[in-house]
Design a protein around this motif. Sequence first.
Motif, PDB file in Angstrom:
ATOM      1  N   GLN A  42      17.793  -2.182   9.997  1.00 47.16           N
ATOM      2  CA  GLN A  42      18.909  -2.752   9.257  1.00 47.16           C
ATOM      3  C   GLN A  42      20.237  -2.166   9.716  1.00 47.16           C
ATOM      4  O   GLN A  42      21.284  -2.758   9.479  1.00 47.16           O
ATOM      5  N   GLN A  43      20.203  -0.989  10.348  1.00 50.52           N
ATOM      6  CA  GLN A  43      21.434  -0.306  10.715  1.00 50.52           C
ATOM      7  C   GLN A  43      21.372   0.176  12.164  1.00 50.52           C
ATOM      8  O   GLN A  43      20.310   0.552  12.662  1.00 50.52           O
ATOM      9  N   TYR A  44      22.549   0.148  12.796  1.00 49.38           N
ATOM     10  CA  TYR A  44      22.689   0.751  14.117  1.00 49.38           C
ATOM     11  C   TYR A  44      23.289   2.138  13.923  1.00 49.38           C
ATOM     12  O   TYR A  44      24.373   2.286  13.367  1.00 49.38           O
ATOM     13  N   GLU A  45      22.574   3.165  14.367  1.00 48.65           N
ATOM     14  CA  GLU A  45      22.938   4.533  14.022  1.00 48.65           C
ATOM     15  C   GLU A  45      23.734   5.248  15.099  1.00 48.65           C
ATOM     16  O   GLU A  45      24.140   6.401  14.917  1.00 48.65           O
ATOM     17  N   GLY A  46      23.972   4.600  16.238  1.00 52.96           N
ATOM     18  CA  GLY A  46      24.738   5.250  17.291  1.00 52.96           C
ATOM     19  C   GLY A  46      23.916   6.317  17.999  1.00 52.96           C
ATOM     20  O   GLY A  46      22.681   6.323  17.980  1.00 52.96           O
ATOM     21  N   GLY A  47      24.588   7.252  18.664  1.00 53.17           N
ATOM     22  CA  GLY A  47      23.893   8.316  19.371  1.00 53.17           C
ATOM     23  C   GLY A  47      23.094   7.791  20.544  1.00 53.17           C
ATOM     24  O   GLY A  47      23.525   6.904  21.280  1.00 53.17           O
ATOM     25  N   LEU A  48      21.881   8.339  20.735  1.00 54.98           N
ATOM     26  CA  LEU A  48      20.985   7.912  21.809  1.00 54.98           C
ATOM     27  C   LEU A  48      20.037   6.846  21.275  1.00 54.98           C
ATOM     28  O   LEU A  48      19.486   6.989  20.183  1.00 54.98           O
ATOM     29  N   SER A  49      19.846   5.783  22.062  1.00 53.23           N
ATOM     30  CA  SER A  49      18.991   4.680  21.631  1.00 53.23           C
ATOM     31  C   SER A  49      18.139   4.199  22.788  1.00 53.23           C
ATOM     32  O   SER A  49      18.534   4.293  23.953  1.00 53.23           O
ATOM     33  N   VAL A  50      16.973   3.678  22.458  1.00 54.48           N
ATOM     34  CA  VAL A  50      16.137   2.985  23.426  1.00 54.48           C
ATOM     35  C   VAL A  50      15.733   1.668  22.783  1.00 54.48           C
ATOM     36  O   VAL A  50      15.331   1.622  21.612  1.00 54.48           O
ATOM     37  N   LEU A  51      15.852   0.571  23.532  1.00 53.02           N
ATOM     38  CA  LEU A  51      15.588  -0.750  22.973  1.00 53.02           C
ATOM     39  C   LEU A  51      15.324  -1.741  24.092  1.00 53.02           C
ATOM     40  O   LEU A  51      15.770  -1.547  25.222  1.00 53.02           O
ATOM     41  N   PRO A  52      14.592  -2.830  23.780  1.00 53.67           N
ATOM     42  CA  PRO A  52      14.424  -3.881  24.792  1.00 53.67           C
ATOM     43  C   PRO A  52      15.749  -4.588  25.021  1.00 53.67           C
ATOM     44  O   PRO A  52      16.553  -4.751  24.096  1.00 53.67           O
ATOM     45  N   VAL A  53      15.977  -5.030  26.231  1.00 51.28           N
ATOM     46  CA  VAL A  53      17.284  -5.562  26.610  1.00 51.28           C
ATOM     47  C   VAL A  53      17.664  -6.777  25.776  1.00 51.28           C
ATOM     48  O   VAL A  53      18.837  -6.982  25.450  1.00 51.28           O
ATOM     49  N   TYR A  54      16.685  -7.579  25.353  1.00 51.04           N
ATOM     50  CA  TYR A  54      17.036  -8.792  24.619  1.00 51.04           C
ATOM     51  C   TYR A  54      17.532  -8.492  23.207  1.00 51.04           C
ATOM     52  O   TYR A  54      18.100  -9.372  22.554  1.00 51.04           O
ATOM     53  N   LEU A  55      17.339  -7.268  22.715  1.00 54.73           N
ATOM     54  CA  LEU A  55      17.876  -6.891  21.410  1.00 54.73           C
ATOM     55  C   LEU A  55      19.240  -6.218  21.520  1.00 54.73           C
ATOM     56  O   LEU A  55      19.844  -5.861  20.511  1.00 54.73           O
ATOM     57  N   SER A  56      19.750  -6.049  22.736  1.00 53.08           N
ATOM     58  CA  SER A  56      21.024  -5.344  22.915  1.00 53.08           C
ATOM     59  C   SER A  56      22.218  -6.274  22.828  1.00 53.08           C
ATOM     60  O   SER A  56      23.358  -5.816  22.749  1.00 53.08           O
ATOM     61  N   LYS A  57      21.972  -7.581  22.838  1.00 53.20           N
ATOM     62  CA  LYS A  57      23.076  -8.547  22.857  1.00 53.20           C
ATOM     63  C   LYS A  57      23.962  -8.363  21.636  1.00 53.20           C
ATOM     64  O   LYS A  57      23.490  -8.273  20.509  1.00 53.20           O
ATOM     65  N   GLY A  58      25.274  -8.297  21.860  1.00 57.84           N
ATOM     66  CA  GLY A  58      26.226  -8.092  20.778  1.00 57.84           C
ATOM     67  C   GLY A  58      26.628  -6.646  20.580  1.00 57.84           C
ATOM     68  O   GLY A  58      27.652  -6.355  19.974  1.00 57.84           O
ATOM     69  N   LEU A  59      25.818  -5.708  21.103  1.00 61.65           N
ATOM     70  CA  LEU A  59      26.118  -4.288  20.966  1.00 61.65           C
ATOM     71  C   LEU A  59      26.844  -3.791  22.214  1.00 61.65           C
ATOM     72  O   LEU A  59      26.888  -4.462  23.245  1.00 61.65           O
ATOM     73  N   GLU A  60      27.412  -2.601  22.117  1.00 60.11           N
ATOM     74  CA  GLU A  60      28.018  -1.973  23.290  1.00 60.11           C
ATOM     75  C   GLU A  60      27.828  -0.462  23.191  1.00 60.11           C
ATOM     76  O   GLU A  60      27.739   0.097  22.091  1.00 60.11           O
ATOM     77  N   PHE A  61      27.746   0.181  24.344  1.00 61.48           N
ATOM     78  CA  PHE A  61      27.464   1.612  24.421  1.00 61.48           C
ATOM     79  C   PHE A  61      28.389   2.241  25.459  1.00 61.48           C
ATOM     80  O   PHE A  61      28.774   1.591  26.435  1.00 61.48           O
ATOM     81  N   ASP A  62      28.693   3.518  25.265  1.00 59.57           N
ATOM     82  CA  ASP A  62      29.511   4.214  26.258  1.00 59.57           C
ATOM     83  C   ASP A  62      28.822   4.210  27.617  1.00 59.57           C
ATOM     84  O   ASP A  62      29.458   3.995  28.652  1.00 59.57           O
ATOM     85  N   ALA A  63      27.522   4.472  27.623  1.00 59.89           N
ATOM     86  CA  ALA A  63      26.769   4.506  28.880  1.00 59.89           C
ATOM     87  C   ALA A  63      25.426   3.812  28.681  1.00 59.89           C
ATOM     88  O   ALA A  63      24.836   3.879  27.600  1.00 59.89           O
ATOM     89  N   VAL A  64      24.955   3.156  29.742  1.00 56.72           N
ATOM     90  CA  VAL A  64      23.706   2.390  29.674  1.00 56.72           C
ATOM     91  C   VAL A  64      22.839   2.723  30.877  1.00 56.72           C
ATOM     92  O   VAL A  64      23.327   2.774  32.014  1.00 56.72           O
ATOM     93  N   ILE A  65      21.552   2.935  30.615  1.00 52.82           N
ATOM     94  CA  ILE A  65      20.535   3.041  31.660  1.00 52.82           C
ATOM     95  C   ILE A  65      19.627   1.822  31.537  1.00 52.82           C
ATOM     96  O   ILE A  65      19.009   1.618  30.488  1.00 52.82           O
ATOM     97  N   VAL A  66      19.579   1.001  32.574  1.00 52.22           N
ATOM     98  CA  VAL A  66      18.636  -0.116  32.595  1.00 52.22           C
ATOM     99  C   VAL A  66      17.381   0.368  33.303  1.00 52.22           C
ATOM    100  O   VAL A  66      17.404   0.654  34.507  1.00 52.22           O
ATOM    101  N   ALA A  67      16.311   0.506  32.554  1.00 51.02           N
ATOM    102  CA  ALA A  67      15.051   0.977  33.130  1.00 51.02           C
ATOM    103  C   ALA A  67      14.322  -0.177  33.824  1.00 51.02           C
ATOM    104  O   ALA A  67      14.413  -1.329  33.395  1.00 51.02           O
ATOM    105  N   ASP A  68      13.617   0.145  34.892  1.00 54.55           N
ATOM    106  CA  ASP A  68      12.748  -0.826  35.574  1.00 54.55           C
ATOM    107  C   ASP A  68      13.514  -2.080  36.009  1.00 54.55           C
ATOM    108  O   ASP A  68      13.077  -3.211  35.801  1.00 54.55           O
TER     109      ASP A  68
END
Length: 713
Positions: free
Chosen positions: A643-669
């Motif tokens: 229900q909430q985006y908590e900031g800090g360090l996150s890991v998530l599937p790319v299709y759930l990242s739409k609409g969000l933004e982060f200072d730095a991003v690692i795209v795995a694989d």
Amino acid sequence: MENEFQSAYQEEQHRLSLAMEEIDRRLEQLRNTPVYTGHDFTEQVLESAREEKRQALAKSSQEPYFGRMDFDERGRGQRKPLYIGKVGVEREETSAYPLVIDWRAPIASLFYSFTGGEETASYEAPEGTIEGLVYLKRNVVIRKRILERVADTYNRESDGPAVSDEFLVYRLGENKDNRLRDIVSTIQAEQDQIIRAAKNTALVIQGVAGSGKTTVALHRLAFLLYQYKDQVSADKMVIFAPNHMFLDYISDVLPELGVGNIQQSTFADWALHLLGLDLPLADPAETLSYWFESGSLRTKSMDEAPGRFKGSVHFMKLLQAFVERLEPISVPAGDFSPWDGAVLPRAEILNWFNEEYKPYPLAKRKERVLARVHRWIEMELKKSPSAAALKERKKKAGTREKAYAKKWPQYDALTLYKQLFQAAKGLPAETAAEMKASLPAAIFKTTQSDLRNQVIREEDLTALVYLHVLIHEVESSQRFDHVVIDEAQDFSPFHIALLDLFVKGHSFTILGDLSQGIHEYRGVHAWEEMSSLFAPEHTAYFALTRSYRSTLEIIEFANTILEQGVRGGITAVPVFRSGDPVRTESYDTSGREQHLLTALKELSSKDYRTVSVLTRTLKEAVELHEVFIHAGLDVNLIDGGKQQYEGGLSVLPVYLSKGLEFDAVIVADADHEHYGELAWDAKLLYVGCTRALHELWLMHDGALPSYVQKQPE
């Protein structure tokens, strides 16, 4: 130039001190005024006005304004310094201009629309077009009553160069936390045009990743409440967002602008509440898994997906035709007899249903006819010859009236939807066969199977709400003054046509990015699919092509993915904010987890508030989360249920990242195995890359997709 800057800073410091003194004095006066709690209406109105001023002054007391514009209105011959803030503050004494002008006021539009030059500037006011000369545009940063920065973006009397983007680049370089912030101090001319567009217009906004389209839409709500305060109210506005986490992410913007009580929901939540259904929907991850993880995308066309058909206006028309076919079979066969010897002819009942109550939708027609039957019974009972006969007739009439009511069709959306897909149950055979023939066989079969197993999918909700409208109509309490739809490329034309029944005057803000259309199995492929639903005079299209989110290096890298992978995607024009090069690093399969862990630790050691690792699938995100937690990192797993985006360090599937933004991003694989050569894959990777503000790393085992440019390691 240094002396000029020092002079400007000292001038603004002096002006700030004077402004704070006046704001503090007036706020203290209001706070010392006893709060009226009585019942006198006039006093209640006065107290409400005082409380509104208290809140405005309290908000202004920390950061009273963010901009200054010196304007000489034609005909007045007097240059006036105007200060622009989030909240307007009137002066106590009579004056041509307030102490602080609300950013939504007509004259404040000049601060955003004027981009330099010697020509006359103008703005639209209630009394007509006002013209004059702009002498100075100045941005100021005030935090907690302290003047931190002064930047002139235009000075008619200075020999120095214009630095229109300098302040913008400064604000864009700030790190992000776990909430979207307002952009009121950096609204650009093209964004301001959207914000101030007329209310009764369906705005369709194509905005590239990072163009600020979501924030612009939220500022538009604040503007509409200011400009049309006698016509709209906050509690009659709604924002439809893709998920609860995204709603939480944007939740601070409107309060920062002094706006509250605007409804915020997902379409699914709103639809279920309207329908009065308390049932779980099929897990959306099921559909996502089918398209993203099973490989079905590589063998199936988007148009074969049920969501594409069920989201079409064609399906909407089929549902309307279905309900129209129910009308002739609504009134039960035979006359109605409440007791022996009393008969209400079916012809009379048909006359009520088909003539007297014809303007009403089916459910209300049924309700009124049955109420009329009840009144007829009461009138007939008055003719009873004795008390004993009256008692006996009442008893029989009650039983027969209930039995007669049960013969009528059950008018609720879910029942009708099941009838449509259950081929004949509750319908005449001819009607059932005709409706079945009008539906694609594969969709009929799969939906029939779902309904038999009590499975309702998100793609069914639009149809269910429309059926509800057809049989019950839209109540006045259900209508909106304005509707915002975010990530609208994932909505269907049916969604928009349906919601238009609930909004006054086609008042929409519809925003999204076709280049991020990773849900093509249910969304639109072109904005014309939506804009064509409205008359030309009721719609407008805007394209936001400048990206304010990411560095120049990240935007150019992501643009290449669109140009070579999508071949037709809408690329972004970067604001010149340079940063670190994009990194593409390879690793062996055996060292994958350690490599990603090392990368995450390196980025998290920097001065960043938000860092994310994006995986191709949810399964991979869950596995990596366990690795990171085991290594002692405090990492949030975003799995679609949060229900909430908590900031800090996150890991998530790319299709759930739409609409969000982060200072730095690692795209795995980020390899060819995970992101193939289809436009779908390229769009998905584009979404992941454009989440990054300052740093972007792509880690891969094996060859990169052909549309990804390998960077020097």
